[in-house]
Design a protein around this motif. Structure first.
Motif, PDB file in Angstrom:
ATOM      1  N   UNK A   1       0.865  -1.180   0.000  1.00 19.45           N
ATOM      2  CA  UNK A   1       0.000   0.000   0.000  1.00 19.45           C
ATOM      3  C   UNK A   1       0.899   1.227   0.000  1.00 19.45           C
ATOM      4  N   UNK A   2       1.072   1.903  -1.137  1.00 19.81           N
ATOM      5  CA  UNK A   2       2.010   3.029  -1.207  1.00 19.81           C
ATOM      6  C   UNK A   2       1.612   4.194  -0.313  1.00 19.81           C
ATOM      7  N   UNK A   3       0.311   4.364  -0.060  1.00 14.66           N
ATOM      8  CA  UNK A   3      -0.118   5.456   0.816  1.00 14.66           C
ATOM      9  C   UNK A   3       0.366   5.222   2.245  1.00 14.66           C
ATOM     10  N   UNK A   4       0.268   3.993   2.715  1.00 17.63           N
ATOM     11  CA  UNK A   4       0.742   3.685   4.059  1.00 17.63           C
ATOM     12  C   UNK A   4       2.265   3.764   4.135  1.00 17.63           C
ATOM     13  N   UNK A   5       2.936   3.330   3.068  1.00 13.69           N
ATOM     14  CA  UNK A   5       4.398   3.440   3.048  1.00 13.69           C
ATOM     15  C   UNK A   5       4.823   4.901   3.123  1.00 13.69           C
ATOM     16  N   UNK A   6       4.126   5.755   2.410  1.00 10.94           N
ATOM     17  CA  UNK A   6       4.443   7.182   2.428  1.00 10.94           C
ATOM     18  C   UNK A   6       4.221   7.770   3.824  1.00 10.94           C
ATOM     19  N   UNK A   7       3.108   7.428   4.445  1.00 10.83           N
ATOM     20  CA  UNK A   7       2.833   7.906   5.803  1.00 10.83           C
ATOM     21  C   UNK A   7       3.916   7.437   6.762  1.00 10.83           C
ATOM     22  N   UNK A   8       4.346   6.197   6.598  1.00  9.88           N
ATOM     23  CA  UNK A   8       5.371   5.640   7.481  1.00  9.88           C
ATOM     24  C   UNK A   8       6.690   6.411   7.364  1.00  9.88           C
ATOM     25  N   UNK A   9       7.225   6.529   6.157  1.00  7.61           N
ATOM     26  CA  UNK A   9       8.552   7.134   6.009  1.00  7.61           C
ATOM     27  C   UNK A   9       8.539   8.613   6.385  1.00  7.61           C
ATOM     28  N   UNK A  10       7.408   9.282   6.193  1.00 11.69           N
ATOM     29  CA  UNK A  10       7.336  10.703   6.536  1.00 11.69           C
ATOM     30  C   UNK A  10       7.273  10.925   8.047  1.00 11.69           C
ATOM     31  N   UNK A  11       6.792   9.935   8.782  1.00 10.84           N
ATOM     32  CA  UNK A  11       6.573  10.126  10.218  1.00 10.84           C
ATOM     33  C   UNK A  11       7.525   9.357  11.115  1.00 10.84           C
ATOM     34  N   UNK A  12       8.254   8.370  10.581  1.00  9.67           N
ATOM     35  CA  UNK A  12       9.153   7.606  11.439  1.00  9.67           C
ATOM     36  C   UNK A  12      10.301   8.451  11.994  1.00  9.67           C
ATOM     37  N   UNK A  13      10.806   9.487  11.292  1.00  8.72           N
ATOM     38  CA  UNK A  13      11.848  10.302  11.930  1.00  8.72           C
ATOM     39  C   UNK A  13      11.391  10.941  13.241  1.00  8.72           C
ATOM     40  N   UNK A  14      10.150  11.421  13.293  1.00  7.59           N
ATOM     41  CA  UNK A  14       9.632  11.997  14.534  1.00  7.59           C
ATOM     42  C   UNK A  14       9.465  10.929  15.607  1.00  7.59           C
ATOM     43  N   UNK A  15       9.122   9.715  15.187  1.00  5.61           N
ATOM     44  CA  UNK A  15       9.021   8.601  16.140  1.00  5.61           C
ATOM     45  C   UNK A  15      10.369   8.319  16.780  1.00  5.61           C
TER      46      UNK A  15
ATOM     47  N   UNK B   1      -7.485  -3.831   7.426  1.00  7.17           N
ATOM     48  CA  UNK B   1      -7.396  -2.761   6.424  1.00  7.17           C
ATOM     49  C   UNK B   1      -7.626  -1.423   7.112  1.00  7.17           C
ATOM     50  N   UNK B   2      -6.717  -0.483   6.877  1.00  4.16           N
ATOM     51  CA  UNK B   2      -6.831   0.830   7.501  1.00  4.16           C
ATOM     52  C   UNK B   2      -6.611   1.926   6.467  1.00  4.16           C
ATOM     53  N   UNK B   3      -7.028   3.129   6.818  1.00  2.86           N
ATOM     54  CA  UNK B   3      -6.783   4.299   5.980  1.00  2.86           C
ATOM     55  C   UNK B   3      -5.424   4.895   6.341  1.00  2.86           C
ATOM     56  N   UNK B   4      -5.011   5.912   5.608  1.00  5.34           N
ATOM     57  CA  UNK B   4      -3.760   6.595   5.917  1.00  5.34           C
ATOM     58  C   UNK B   4      -3.836   7.356   7.229  1.00  5.34           C
ATOM     59  N   UNK B   5      -5.032   7.470   7.792  1.00  4.12           N
ATOM     60  CA  UNK B   5      -5.230   8.098   9.106  1.00  4.12           C
ATOM     61  C   UNK B   5      -5.410   7.059  10.199  1.00  4.12           C
ATOM     62  N   UNK B   6      -5.089   5.805   9.896  1.00  2.00           N
ATOM     63  CA  UNK B   6      -5.152   4.687  10.846  1.00  2.00           C
ATOM     64  C   UNK B   6      -6.579   4.299  11.230  1.00  2.00           C
ATOM     65  N   UNK B   7      -7.571   4.757  10.462  1.00  2.00           N
ATOM     66  CA  UNK B   7      -8.953   4.353  10.710  1.00  2.00           C
ATOM     67  C   UNK B   7      -9.180   2.943  10.156  1.00  2.00           C
ATOM     68  N   UNK B   8      -9.897   2.118  10.893  1.00  2.00           N
ATOM     69  CA  UNK B   8     -10.234   0.783  10.403  1.00  2.00           C
ATOM     70  C   UNK B   8     -11.329   0.915   9.350  1.00  2.00           C
TER      71      UNK B   8
ATOM     72  N   UNK C   1      -2.883  -3.364  12.737  1.00  2.00           N
ATOM     73  CA  UNK C   1      -3.249  -2.458  11.660  1.00  2.00           C
ATOM     74  C   UNK C   1      -2.253  -2.456  10.519  1.00  2.00           C
ATOM     75  N   UNK C   2      -1.682  -3.601  10.226  1.00  2.00           N
ATOM     76  CA  UNK C   2      -0.696  -3.683   9.136  1.00  2.00           C
ATOM     77  C   UNK C   2      -1.408  -3.913   7.815  1.00  2.00           C
ATOM     78  N   UNK C   3      -2.532  -3.283   7.645  1.00  2.00           N
ATOM     79  CA  UNK C   3      -3.419  -3.587   6.540  1.00  2.00           C
ATOM     80  C   UNK C   3      -2.938  -3.175   5.174  1.00  2.00           C
ATOM     81  N   UNK C   4      -1.927  -3.848   4.667  1.00  2.00           N
ATOM     82  CA  UNK C   4      -1.500  -3.631   3.296  1.00  2.00           C
ATOM     83  C   UNK C   4      -0.072  -3.186   3.140  1.00  2.00           C
ATOM     84  N   UNK C   5       0.538  -2.615   4.167  1.00  2.00           N
ATOM     85  CA  UNK C   5       1.918  -2.172   4.027  1.00  2.00           C
ATOM     86  C   UNK C   5       2.856  -3.380   4.127  1.00  2.00           C
TER      87      UNK C   5
END
Length: 509
Positions: free
Chosen positions: A105-119, A451-458, A476-480
């Motif tokens: 799921x490219x949308x979830x991958x994008x959300x992940x890489x953009x936010x993992x530095x802050x994590x 399956x979740x949205x890019x906002x982590x909604x089920x 919530x690993x729905x697709x990544x």
């Protein structure tokens, strides 16, 4: 105690009347890495948060991870002059996926890489200590940050931070049903202390209870009978939180994908890796030693950790080592998915058999038994020194058979048969002393999640948001797709953080 802590009772239509403004605003199901991060994020936004964990201690699967976290834009990268970006990380993650790329799921991958530095920064702010970053091709730059002294330091730091923020963490509370009003999830029923209770959330519920690797029925349904026989790394990973989502209309994505099964040595009864306290002082001392002391000095200490958690490499079998079962018989082609055959054997265990020629070959580079990428390689002498419980040696095959409890005549016949037709390019197992490593068992983690949205909604099967419900981590690993070291933990923490924030921002019901 929240006023939401009430014994189960009343009719379903009375749920709304039973709620009060003193109920928690966010409920998190699961007290592992993703759940604790969700709780912290919501609490830092000023929300009242309740965590329901079915185990008696926090940490979940995070406690058993090797401990690496991959991220761009880290302070450690900057310190060594590495320039890195989330965009580059996004591109490099895809290089790990191979034929699984189409299922990512490219949308979830994008959300992940953009936010993992802050994590990663938040973990550093909590006092977590990392060694690295270390290289791992095809990452174009070093991105893998390895935690010290061990992966339990994550749960230690997260739980401490959650308690500082006033998060109410209830252990031995097993969630068994979600409560809904007009299709919106508003609470959770749990089993605790021999009774059932209801907790209501004014804003949202986050499901972060891990994967379903210990649920044989779910594994059989999604991945088949063979996979269902493999053991879970964590025996309490029974997919409870995933089932809660399914019960209210969610669906599992990539349920047939598994991390593993992997053949790993059984853990030692006394495991120094998990016995060491997850203290910052110890972690800083270890980092200094790993960066400063000569390898011959620090190596024996590092090996005490590595030989507890790592798996034997395929090259060992390609070079002529074989697997035998509890009867002393060879039962599979060791280079053709032996991890699927081992669970079919007596005791679900096997032993790796070598002779002196192989022992000498796997005592030095480039022939290692196991590796933790970017940290060190473990050779046969390391196992002989640090894992006496799984290292067995004898001058004769009958003597070796007696040491590991298999039939001497059967083992002798097995080796004789193999020596008449050894693996191509191999000489057979001819030179004493003979060595058995093991037992080894087959372990796995499941990769499918809700399956979740890019906002982590089920999301429902039709793609609609299930109001009030969020998911994170393995739940919530729905697709990544999370191939490569450091992405599973990175996703667990980052998705937890984002799910906690989203639930905290949800309007009150």
């Amino acid at each position: 105690m929240f006023k939401g802590d009430r014994v189960l009772g009343g009719m379903p239509g009375q749920n709304k009347a039973a709620r009060t403004q003193q109920d928690p605003e966010v409920i998190v199901v699961g007290g592992g890495g993703s759940g604790l991060f969700a709780a912290i994020e919501a609490a830092e936004m000023g929300r009242r948060v309740l965590v329901l964990e079915k185990n008696p201690v926090p940490g979940g699967t995070t406690n058993w991870a090797i401990g690496s976290l991959s991220s761009s834009m880290s302070p450690m990268q900057v310190a060594i002059g590495v320039h890195d970006t989330p965009e580059a990380h996004y591109e490099d993650m895809a290089k790990f996926h191979g034929n699984l790329l189409a299922r990512d799921n490219p949308d979830l991958r994008k959300v992940f890489v953009e936010n993992v530095p802050a994590t990663l920064k938040k973990l550093l702010d909590m006092g977590v200590v990392f060694f690295g970053p270390m290289p791992e091709p095809p990452h174009r730059v070093p991105r893998m940050h390895n935690i010290l002294p061990n992966s339990r330091a994550y749960a230690h730091a997260l739980y401490r931070r959650a308690r500082q923020l006033g998060v109410d963490v209830r252990f031995s509370h097993r969630a068994c049903r979600l409560i809904r009003e007009r299709e919106r999830v508003v609470g959770v029923e749990v089993e605790a202390d021999g009774s059932q209770k209801r907790f209501f959330a004014l804003r949202g519920v986050v499901l972060a209870g891990g994967d379903f690797s210990a649920n044989r029925e779910m594994k059989r349904e999604y991945a088949g009978d063979v996979i269902a026989q493999a053991d879970a790394l964590v025996k309490t990973s029974t997919g409870d939180a995933i089932q809660l989502g399914l019960d209210v209309g969610g669906e599992i994505v990539n349920g047939d994908l598994m991390s593993g099964p992997q053949l790993r040595f059984v853990p030692p009864r006394t495991n120094l890796m998990t016995m060491l306290p997850p203290s910052r002082f110890l972690a800083l001392t270890m980092r200094w030693a790993m960066a400063t002391l000569p390898q011959p000095v620090i190596r024996p200490f590092i090996m005490m950790f590595l030989t507890t958690v790592l798996e034997p490499q395929r090259k060992l079998y390609e070079s002529g080592a074989i697997l035998i079962n509890r009867d002393g018989a060879r039962f599979t082609d060791e280079c053709d998915k032996p991890q699927l055959a081992v669970p079919q054997q007596k005791g679900k265990e096997a032993y790796i058999i070598l002779d002196d020629r192989l022992a000498k070959a796997f005592s030095a580079w480039p022939n290692y038994i196991s590796t933790a990428p970017g940290v060190a390689y473990a050779y046969l002498p390391d196992y002989r020194r640090n894992r006496k419980d799984i290292y067995h040696s004898a001058r004769s095959l009958s003597g070796l058979a007696s040491k590991i409890g298999v039939s001497p005549p059967t083992l002798e016949v097995t080796i004789a048969d193999y020596n008449r037709n050894p693996r191509p390019g191999c000489a057979g197992l001819l030179e004493p002393p003979f060595i058995a490593l093991g037992p080894v068992r087959s372990w796995l983690l499941t990769e499918g999640g809700l399956r979740i949205s890019a906002s982590m909604e089920v999301l429902s099967k039709s793609g609609q948001v299930i109001p009030g419900l969020y998911a994170a981590g393995a739940t919530g690993q729905g697709g990544i797709i999370l191939e490569g070291h450091g992405h599973h933990l990175g996703w667990a923490f980052t998705s937890g953080r984002l799910a906690g924030r989203a639930a905290a921002l949800q309007e009150k019901s």
